[in-house]
Design a protein around this motif. Structure first.
Motif, PDB file in Angstrom:
ATOM      1  N   TYR A  86      53.291  90.250   1.128  1.00 34.96           N
ATOM      2  CA  TYR A  86      52.790  90.041  -0.275  1.00 34.96           C
ATOM      3  C   TYR A  86      53.199  91.100  -1.238  1.00 34.96           C
ATOM      4  CZ  TYR A  86      49.759  88.430  -3.886  1.00 34.96           C
ATOM      5  OH  TYR A  86      49.278  88.147  -5.093  1.00 34.96           O
ATOM      6  N   THR A 134      45.676  84.628  -8.087  1.00 40.43           N
ATOM      7  CA  THR A 134      45.886  83.740  -7.313  1.00 40.43           C
ATOM      8  C   THR A 134      45.531  82.194  -7.773  1.00 40.43           C
ATOM      9  OG1 THR A 134      46.240  85.170  -5.409  1.00 40.43           O
ATOM     10  CG2 THR A 134      46.148  82.612  -4.682  1.00 40.43           C
ATOM     11  N   VAL A 147      38.954  75.168   0.267  1.00 38.51           N
ATOM     12  CA  VAL A 147      38.471  75.342   1.716  1.00 38.51           C
ATOM     13  C   VAL A 147      38.602  76.949   1.640  1.00 38.51           C
ATOM     14  CG1 VAL A 147      38.478  75.198   4.126  1.00 38.51           C
ATOM     15  CG2 VAL A 147      39.317  73.295   2.765  1.00 38.51           C
ATOM     16  N   GLY A 148      37.393  77.792   1.663  1.00 40.54           N
ATOM     17  CA  GLY A 148      37.345  79.212   1.619  1.00 40.54           C
ATOM     18  C   GLY A 148      36.592  79.735   0.211  1.00 40.54           C
ATOM     19  N   ARG A 149      35.538  80.435   0.330  1.00 36.63           N
ATOM     20  CA  ARG A 149      34.783  80.959  -0.823  1.00 36.63           C
ATOM     21  C   ARG A 149      34.780  82.258  -1.052  1.00 36.63           C
ATOM     22  NH1 ARG A 149      28.646  80.136   2.307  1.00 36.63           N
ATOM     23  NH2 ARG A 149      29.343  81.090   4.204  1.00 36.63           N
ATOM     24  N   SER A 150      35.980  82.864  -0.744  1.00 36.29           N
ATOM     25  CA  SER A 150      35.932  84.322  -0.875  1.00 36.29           C
ATOM     26  C   SER A 150      35.962  84.581  -2.612  1.00 36.29           C
ATOM     27  CB  SER A 150      37.113  85.031  -0.433  1.00 36.29           C
ATOM     28  OG  SER A 150      38.430  84.603  -1.301  1.00 36.29           O
ATOM     29  N   LEU A 203      39.478  84.312  -4.186  1.00 37.43           N
ATOM     30  CA  LEU A 203      40.095  83.094  -4.149  1.00 37.43           C
ATOM     31  C   LEU A 203      39.310  81.921  -4.272  1.00 37.43           C
ATOM     32  CD1 LEU A 203      42.755  83.221  -1.222  1.00 37.43           C
ATOM     33  CD2 LEU A 203      43.112  82.122  -3.480  1.00 37.43           C
ATOM     34  N   HIS A 249      33.539  76.126   3.727  1.00 38.11           N
ATOM     35  CA  HIS A 249      33.411  77.697   4.125  1.00 38.11           C
ATOM     36  C   HIS A 249      33.340  77.453   5.716  1.00 38.11           C
ATOM     37  CE1 HIS A 249      29.349  76.971   3.906  1.00 38.11           C
ATOM     38  NE2 HIS A 249      29.367  76.695   2.846  1.00 38.11           N
ATOM     39  N   SER A 250      33.235  78.479   6.431  1.00 38.45           N
ATOM     40  CA  SER A 250      33.147  78.572   7.906  1.00 38.45           C
ATOM     41  C   SER A 250      31.780  77.871   8.456  1.00 38.45           C
ATOM     42  CB  SER A 250      33.085  79.767   8.578  1.00 38.45           C
ATOM     43  OG  SER A 250      31.936  80.638   8.073  1.00 38.45           O
ATOM     44  N   VAL A 253      42.085  80.161   3.008  1.00 39.11           N
ATOM     45  CA  VAL A 253      41.505  80.727   4.254  1.00 39.11           C
ATOM     46  C   VAL A 253      42.157  81.875   4.949  1.00 39.11           C
ATOM     47  CG1 VAL A 253      40.418  80.101   6.682  1.00 39.11           C
ATOM     48  CG2 VAL A 253      40.334  78.286   4.745  1.00 39.11           C
ATOM     49  N   GLY A 254      43.272  81.611   5.295  1.00 41.78           N
ATOM     50  CA  GLY A 254      43.818  82.803   6.011  1.00 41.78           C
ATOM     51  C   GLY A 254      44.012  82.433   7.596  1.00 41.78           C
ATOM     52  N   CYS A 290      47.117  78.426  -0.351  1.00 38.66           N
ATOM     53  CA  CYS A 290      47.043  79.739  -0.806  1.00 38.66           C
ATOM     54  C   CYS A 290      47.279  80.601   0.433  1.00 38.66           C
ATOM     55  CB  CYS A 290      45.765  79.951  -1.647  1.00 38.66           C
ATOM     56  SG  CYS A 290      45.754  79.156  -3.283  1.00 38.66           S
ATOM     57  N   GLY A 291      46.702  80.009   1.579  1.00 41.48           N
ATOM     58  CA  GLY A 291      46.985  81.218   2.781  1.00 41.48           C
ATOM     59  C   GLY A 291      48.192  81.580   2.945  1.00 41.48           C
ATOM     60  N   LEU A 292      48.018  82.969   3.850  1.00 45.88           N
ATOM     61  CA  LEU A 292      49.328  83.587   4.149  1.00 45.88           C
ATOM     62  C   LEU A 292      49.004  84.221   5.389  1.00 45.88           C
ATOM     63  CD1 LEU A 292      52.238  83.975   3.550  1.00 45.88           C
ATOM     64  CD2 LEU A 292      51.363  86.242   2.452  1.00 45.88           C
ATOM     65  N   GLY A 313      51.946  81.928  -3.479  1.00 44.51           N
ATOM     66  CA  GLY A 313      52.186  83.611  -3.535  1.00 44.51           C
ATOM     67  C   GLY A 313      52.990  83.811  -4.428  1.00 44.51           C
ATOM     68  N   THR A 359      51.712  83.830  -7.956  1.00 47.14           N
ATOM     69  CA  THR A 359      50.743  84.879  -7.995  1.00 47.14           C
ATOM     70  C   THR A 359      51.360  86.246  -8.466  1.00 47.14           C
ATOM     71  OG1 THR A 359      49.295  84.004  -6.385  1.00 47.14           O
ATOM     72  CG2 THR A 359      48.944  86.250  -6.950  1.00 47.14           C
TER      73      THR A 359
HETATM   74  P1  NAP Z   1      38.597  85.943   3.281  1.00 49.28           P
HETATM   75  O1  NAP Z   1      37.883  86.868   2.415  1.00 49.28           O
HETATM   76  O2  NAP Z   1      38.546  86.341   4.554  1.00 49.28           O
HETATM   77  O3  NAP Z   1      38.066  84.426   3.123  1.00 49.28           O
HETATM   78  C1  NAP Z   1      38.269  83.374   3.956  1.00 49.28           C
HETATM   79  C2  NAP Z   1      37.449  82.167   3.603  1.00 49.28           C
HETATM   80  O4  NAP Z   1      37.601  81.130   4.446  1.00 49.28           O
HETATM   81  C3  NAP Z   1      35.965  82.517   3.767  1.00 49.28           C
HETATM   82  O5  NAP Z   1      35.271  81.964   2.699  1.00 49.28           O
HETATM   83  C4  NAP Z   1      35.644  81.873   4.995  1.00 49.28           C
HETATM   84  O6  NAP Z   1      34.483  81.185   5.159  1.00 49.28           O
HETATM   85  C5  NAP Z   1      36.418  80.685   5.194  1.00 49.28           C
HETATM   86  N1  NAP Z   1      36.932  80.270   6.476  1.00 49.28           N
HETATM   87  C6  NAP Z   1      37.201  81.055   7.488  1.00 49.28           C
HETATM   88  N2  NAP Z   1      37.368  80.219   8.511  1.00 49.28           N
HETATM   89  C7  NAP Z   1      37.105  78.890   8.158  1.00 49.28           C
HETATM   90  C8  NAP Z   1      37.277  77.823   8.689  1.00 49.28           C
HETATM   91  N3  NAP Z   1      37.410  77.609  10.256  1.00 49.28           N
HETATM   92  N4  NAP Z   1      37.016  76.624   8.076  1.00 49.28           N
HETATM   93  C9  NAP Z   1      36.414  76.787   6.750  1.00 49.28           C
HETATM   94  N5  NAP Z   1      36.357  77.801   6.159  1.00 49.28           N
HETATM   95  C10 NAP Z   1      36.527  78.796   6.705  1.00 49.28           C
HETATM   96  O7  NAP Z   1      39.998  85.947   2.961  1.00 49.28           O
HETATM   97  P2  NAP Z   1      40.788  85.820   1.562  1.00 49.28           P
HETATM   98  O8  NAP Z   1      40.862  87.275   0.870  1.00 49.28           O
HETATM   99  O9  NAP Z   1      40.179  84.691   0.366  1.00 49.28           O
HETATM  100  O10 NAP Z   1      42.243  85.211   1.733  1.00 49.28           O
HETATM  101  C11 NAP Z   1      42.399  83.841   2.140  1.00 49.28           C
HETATM  102  C12 NAP Z   1      43.951  83.706   2.512  1.00 49.28           C
HETATM  103  O11 NAP Z   1      44.652  83.660   1.446  1.00 49.28           O
HETATM  104  C13 NAP Z   1      44.652  84.763   3.420  1.00 49.28           C
HETATM  105  O12 NAP Z   1      45.653  84.169   4.081  1.00 49.28           O
HETATM  106  C14 NAP Z   1      45.276  85.741   2.106  1.00 49.28           C
HETATM  107  O13 NAP Z   1      46.345  86.507   2.693  1.00 49.28           O
HETATM  108  C15 NAP Z   1      45.783  84.870   1.466  1.00 49.28           C
HETATM  109  N6  NAP Z   1      45.943  85.241  -0.230  1.00 49.28           N
HETATM  110  C16 NAP Z   1      46.939  84.825  -0.627  1.00 49.28           C
HETATM  111  C17 NAP Z   1      47.302  85.117  -1.929  1.00 49.28           C
HETATM  112  C18 NAP Z   1      48.334  84.531  -2.641  1.00 49.28           C
HETATM  113  O14 NAP Z   1      48.729  85.112  -3.770  1.00 49.28           O
HETATM  114  N7  NAP Z   1      49.008  83.581  -2.297  1.00 49.28           N
HETATM  115  C19 NAP Z   1      46.458  86.202  -2.560  1.00 49.28           C
HETATM  116  C20 NAP Z   1      45.419  86.541  -1.726  1.00 49.28           C
HETATM  117  C21 NAP Z   1      45.104  86.190  -0.603  1.00 49.28           C
HETATM  118  P3  NAP Z   1      33.089  82.201   5.243  1.00 49.28           P
HETATM  119  O15 NAP Z   1      32.725  82.635   3.741  1.00 49.28           O
HETATM  120  O16 NAP Z   1      31.855  81.340   5.629  1.00 49.28           O
HETATM  121  O17 NAP Z   1      33.053  83.477   6.063  1.00 49.28           O
END
Ligand code: NAP
Length: 305
Positions: free
Chosen positions: A50, A143, A166-169, A172, A191-192, A211-212, A231-233, A264, A267
């Motif tokens: 990235y 993003t 899907v994802g609550r960081s 993102l 979320h998870s 999610v990632g 958005c995952g990578l 990406g 972004t």
């Molecule tokens: P993160 O902080 O690890 O958050 C991941 C989220 O996914 C958490 O909310 C987690 O739930 C949830 N999750 C994990 N496993 C799951 C499952 N099996 N089912 C449902 N939800 C699940 O990651 P992040 O920083 O947000 O990044 C996520 C992805 O986006 C990564 O691949 C990253 O490389 C990518 N990214 C892309 C860009 C772009 O520009 N495209 C920019 C930034 C990040 P909990 O909250 O319950 O743990």
């Protein structure tokens, strides 16, 4: 019928065309390019990939880019110190801290201490708070803004649609929900701990994966005709993979973003827009201060009272 592929390339070109004259003007007026410092702790492959994308895109459009790669063993205090050094650095206009951070770093403390005026990714409490309340000046989170930019570019309606994220960081999923709410979608966040994820994602007109976890979203989790933004990578065996099983899901979805070359890529452009406006704001602020040489005097006199 194969879904429409929502390529990031044309969106990147459109934004680059829109920003280029302003970037050139800034360089002409100030003799320097608006510059982003990218801070990375460790070398996780998705983050490295990235940062290359951002470096390439910024350089191509005439922006400045500086990489601050910190070792794996960096502590929370060292990271905060580096961020505050960059906050003071005159040659840096915006700071991007790559996420997710290693588990050894206290992400909450770092986020709380993030320098607001250079927060071009929009992750500081002030930025997120202003976005949530839709008040004041703030940088839209990069993003999630890119996801919206793609939807708008391809004229995909959001208003009234059922959006599932899907994802609550904090960088993102949460800001994505706020932006979609502002665009009048009906929003669900998973979320998870979500039970029966597939039954929720199948309700989506608009599905955002953040999610990632490579290929977490399979074809049976997507309703026919849905629009899917990935958005995952992740990197597996040297290959870049999104959260969505692209080959299978594109046969069901009405439209889908690819990885790489989707969210990406765009972004990098939303970051560029934010970095340029941060540089313009900072230039106005410093010009205003320079026009009032008596201001520090006044401040020190007030302090003495
Ligand atoms: P993160 O902080 O690890 O958050 C991941 C989220 O996914 C958490 O909310 C987690 O739930 C949830 N999750 C994990 N496993 C799951 C499952 N099996 N089912 C449902 N939800 C699940 O990651 P992040 O920083 O947000 O990044 C996520 C992805 O986006 C990564 O691949 C990253 O490389 C990518 N990214 C892309 C860009 C772009 O520009 N495209 C920019 C930034 C990040 P909990 O909250 O319950 O743990």
């Amino acid at each position: 019928v194969t879904g429409r592929i929502l390529e990031g390339g044309p969106v990147v070109e459109k934004i680059c065309e829109e920003l280029k004259p302003e970037i050139d003007q800034f360089r002409k007026t100030h003799g320097v390019a608006p510059t982003l410092a990218l801070v990375r702790v460790g070398n996780p492959l998705p983050a490295v990939y990235y940062s290359h994308t951002i470096d390439r895109t910024f350089t191509k459009c005439g922006m400045g880019f500086q990489l601050d790669a910190m070792p794996d063993e960096t502590t929370t205090e060292q990271l905060i110190r580096r961020l505050s050094d960059l906050a003071r650095a005159k040659n840096i206009n915006g700071i991007l801290l790559q996420h997710p951070l290693p588990k050894t770093i206290d992400a909450r403390t770092v986020t709380a201490a993030f320098p607001v005026s250079k927060d071009v990714e929009g992750i500081s409490p002030t930025n997120i708070g202003n976005l949530a309340l839709d008040i004041g000046d703030y940088f839209p989170t990069s993003t999630p803004s890119a996801a919206l930019e793609i939807l708008n570019h391809y004229a995909i309606p959001i208003e009234g649609k059922r959006a599932v994220i899907v994802g609550r960081s904090n960088i993102l999923g949460k800001p994505m929900a706020l932006l979609l709410l502002r665009a009048n979608a009906t929003v669900t966040i998973c979320h998870s701990h979500t039970c029966d994820l597939a039954s929720v994602t199948r309700q989506a007109d608009l599905l955002i994966a953040a999610v990632g976890h490579p290929k977490l979203i399979t074809a049976d989790m997507v309703s026919p005709g849905a629009v899917v933004i990935d958005c995952g990578l992740s990197v597996r065996d040297g290959e870049l993979i999104g959260d969505v099983d692209f080959q299978a899901v594109k046969e069901i979805a009405a439209a889908i973003t690819p990885v790489p070359g989707g969210a990406g890529a765009v972004t990098a452009m939303t970051l560029m827009r934010n970095t340029l406006s941060a540089a313009q704001r900072q230039a106005i602020q410093s010009a205003t201060q320079n026009r009032r040489p008596w201001l520090p005097l006044l401040k020190s006199r007030n302090r003495k009272r």
